[in-house]
Design a protein around this motif. Structure first.
Motif, PDB file in Angstrom:
ATOM      1  N   UNK A  53     -17.309  40.628 -26.572  1.00  0.00           N
ATOM      2  CA  UNK A  53     -18.232  39.531 -26.306  1.00  0.00           C
ATOM      3  C   UNK A  53     -18.729  38.928 -27.607  1.00  0.00           C
ATOM      4  N   UNK A  54     -19.652  37.993 -27.514  1.00  0.00           N
ATOM      5  CA  UNK A  54     -20.140  37.296 -28.710  1.00  0.00           C
ATOM      6  C   UNK A  54     -20.861  38.229 -29.681  1.00  0.00           C
ATOM      7  N   UNK A  55     -21.319  39.382 -29.196  1.00  0.00           N
ATOM      8  CA  UNK A  55     -22.000  40.351 -30.058  1.00  0.00           C
ATOM      9  C   UNK A  55     -21.032  41.354 -30.692  1.00  0.00           C
ATOM     10  N   UNK A  56     -19.739  41.189 -30.383  1.00  0.00           N
ATOM     11  CA  UNK A  56     -18.748  42.104 -30.929  1.00  0.00           C
ATOM     12  C   UNK A  56     -18.620  43.393 -30.142  1.00  0.00           C
ATOM     13  N   UNK A  57     -19.230  43.413 -28.942  1.00  0.00           N
ATOM     14  CA  UNK A  57     -19.155  44.603 -28.094  1.00  0.00           C
ATOM     15  C   UNK A  57     -17.965  44.490 -27.141  1.00  0.00           C
ATOM     16  N   UNK A  66     -11.955  46.026 -20.996  1.00  0.00           N
ATOM     17  CA  UNK A  66     -11.016  44.973 -20.596  1.00  0.00           C
ATOM     18  C   UNK A  66     -10.006  44.757 -21.727  1.00  0.00           C
ATOM     19  N   UNK A  67      -8.739  44.928 -21.417  1.00  0.00           N
ATOM     20  CA  UNK A  67      -7.696  44.766 -22.427  1.00  0.00           C
ATOM     21  C   UNK A  67      -7.528  43.302 -22.814  1.00  0.00           C
ATOM     22  N   UNK A  68      -7.143  43.081 -24.054  1.00  0.00           N
ATOM     23  CA  UNK A  68      -6.714  41.756 -24.463  1.00  0.00           C
ATOM     24  C   UNK A  68      -5.508  41.345 -23.637  1.00  0.00           C
ATOM     25  N   UNK A  69      -5.405  40.061 -23.303  1.00  0.00           N
ATOM     26  CA  UNK A  69      -4.163  39.578 -22.697  1.00  0.00           C
ATOM     27  C   UNK A  69      -3.556  38.504 -23.603  1.00  0.00           C
ATOM     28  N   UNK A  70      -2.374  38.066 -23.258  1.00  0.00           N
ATOM     29  CA  UNK A  70      -1.601  37.219 -24.171  1.00  0.00           C
ATOM     30  C   UNK A  70      -2.342  35.944 -24.553  1.00  0.00           C
TER      31      UNK A  70
END
Length: 387
Positions: A53-57, A66-70
């Protein structure tokens, strides 16, 4: 790499619909740009796997990260960076026919056309032991598409002369109408039932093709490019990220395992490629401006590294390449790479390791196995950046 983690289909989710009979039916919905993404920062060795998120969490859904997606790839690039794509187009290279007299079933895999006028093709046949010089092969019920074996090239390789008298464009159209999408053997063999042969569908033909494919000649898709949707391409344009296109017709050598300990002794199959003036202008301007040049797949990286000149700039090139990129390798052009998670002992894995650093990339692969990432042409993706 567990077999269960080899992707047999592009990334998808399942949902229920009410069919014409009024019954609930489960269908598969493909989302090629929603496969998982892992990011390797090759200088620091840092690896990103989860969205923040915007706080780096780390973001969580039902208490799970939640995994990164493409689609998150775009978070790592800025305006005036350049993505370089391989615009080769896969043709329907796998045909099924019968041998004259015996009616034995034969699989013919088209590799490349050798001579337009004489209708000569370089092919692979299976089972090869049944196919000899002089044999005729039939590919349709009417018997109009017939080929004669005129040479043995390798243990499975043959030269066929198609006996089809018509204009070349019509011949190619009729020949390709009989073929099907050349999905890799590891996908075909694992999709079929024990007593059946899997035949690729129209849906397979669409999914095993990049959305920007334009120059016919490949017998397998440049797999990393399969993740890009038309929406993703539009987002690149909106962000002001440049796109450049080169051509490298991917061959079956992509699937040949490395079987030697001394990598310098591995023989790569040659692949036809072309780097045009427009691509050179875009890529060179990007490099001179100190921006990122991101290769979409190892085939694109091979093309750029083949065509880079001694002064570090890209030059026009039309011909063949058998370049094998493996560690250690000094890159002349590439400074970011998007790759899939490839099979062990593949040349594609070695090229990825050469760019990202062997130990770094092996760590990514360990994490991929531990976290259930998918491998292969339809598998998940790895972005490697400099910082």
């Amino acid at each position: 790499m567990p077999e269960s983690q080899v992707a047999l289909f592009p990334h998808y989710f399942e949902r229920y619909i009410i069919n014409e009979d009024g019954k609930k039916e489960r269908i598969r919905v493909t989302r090629r740009d929603e496969a998982r993404l892992m990011v390797l920062h090759r200088q620091s060795g840092q690896i990103d796997m989860f969205q923040k998120n915007s706080k780096g969490e780390i973001k969580k859904d039902k208490k799970k990260p939640v995994y990164l997606d493409f689609r998150n790839i775009l978070d790592y690039f800025d305006e005036n960076d350049t993505f370089v794509f391989n615009n080769t187009k896969v043709f329907p290279a796998r045909l099924y026919g019968t041998k004259e007299r015996t009616d034995a079933k034969i699989e013919v895999f088209l590799l490349r056309e050798l001579n337009e006028e004489m209708r000569l093709w370089d092919v692979l046949v299976e089972p090869a032991r049944k196919i000899r010089i002089g044999n005729k092969l039939f590919f349709d019920e009417s018997g109009t598409m017939v080929a004669e074996v005129i040479d043995n090239t390798t243990s499975r390789g043959r030269t066929l002369r198609f006996l089809y008298d018509c204009p070349h464009d019509e011949f190619k159209r009729e020949l390709f109408a009989l073929g099907e999408s050349p999905l890799p053997r590891y996908i075909i063999d694992n999709r079929k039932s024990k007593d059946d042969t899997y035949h690729a569908t129209e849906e397979d033909a669409e999914q095993f093709q990049t959305v920007y494919a334009s120059k016919e000649g490949a017998v397998t898709a440049p797999a990393t490019g399969l993740h890009f949707s038309r929406e993703m391409m539009k987002r690149l344009e909106i962000m002001g990220i440049n796109t450049a296109f080169v051509t490298l017709h991917c061959g079956l050598g992509c699937f040949h395992n490395i079987e030697v300990e001394d990598l310098t002794k591995h023989k790569m199959e040659s692949e036809q490629m072309e780097v045009g003036a427009e691509a050179c202008a875009i890529v060179n301007a990007t490099k001179q401006a100190g921006r990122r040049i991101c290769c979409i797949g190892t085939s694109t990286m091979k093309a750029l590294e083949t065509a880079v000149s001694a002064d570090g700039l890209l030059k026009q090139y039309a011909g063949w390449t058998n370049k094998f990129i493996f560690p250690p390798y000094e890159f002349g052009m590439t400074n970011a790479l998007i790759a899939n998670f490839y099979h062990p002992y593949s040349t594609l894995l070695m090229a990825t390791a050469a760019f990202g650093g062997y130990e770094n990339v092996m760590k990514c692969y360990e994490l991929a196995v531990e976290n259930g990432y998918k491998f292969g042409c339809f598998g998940d993706s790895l972005l490697i950046v400099d910082d």
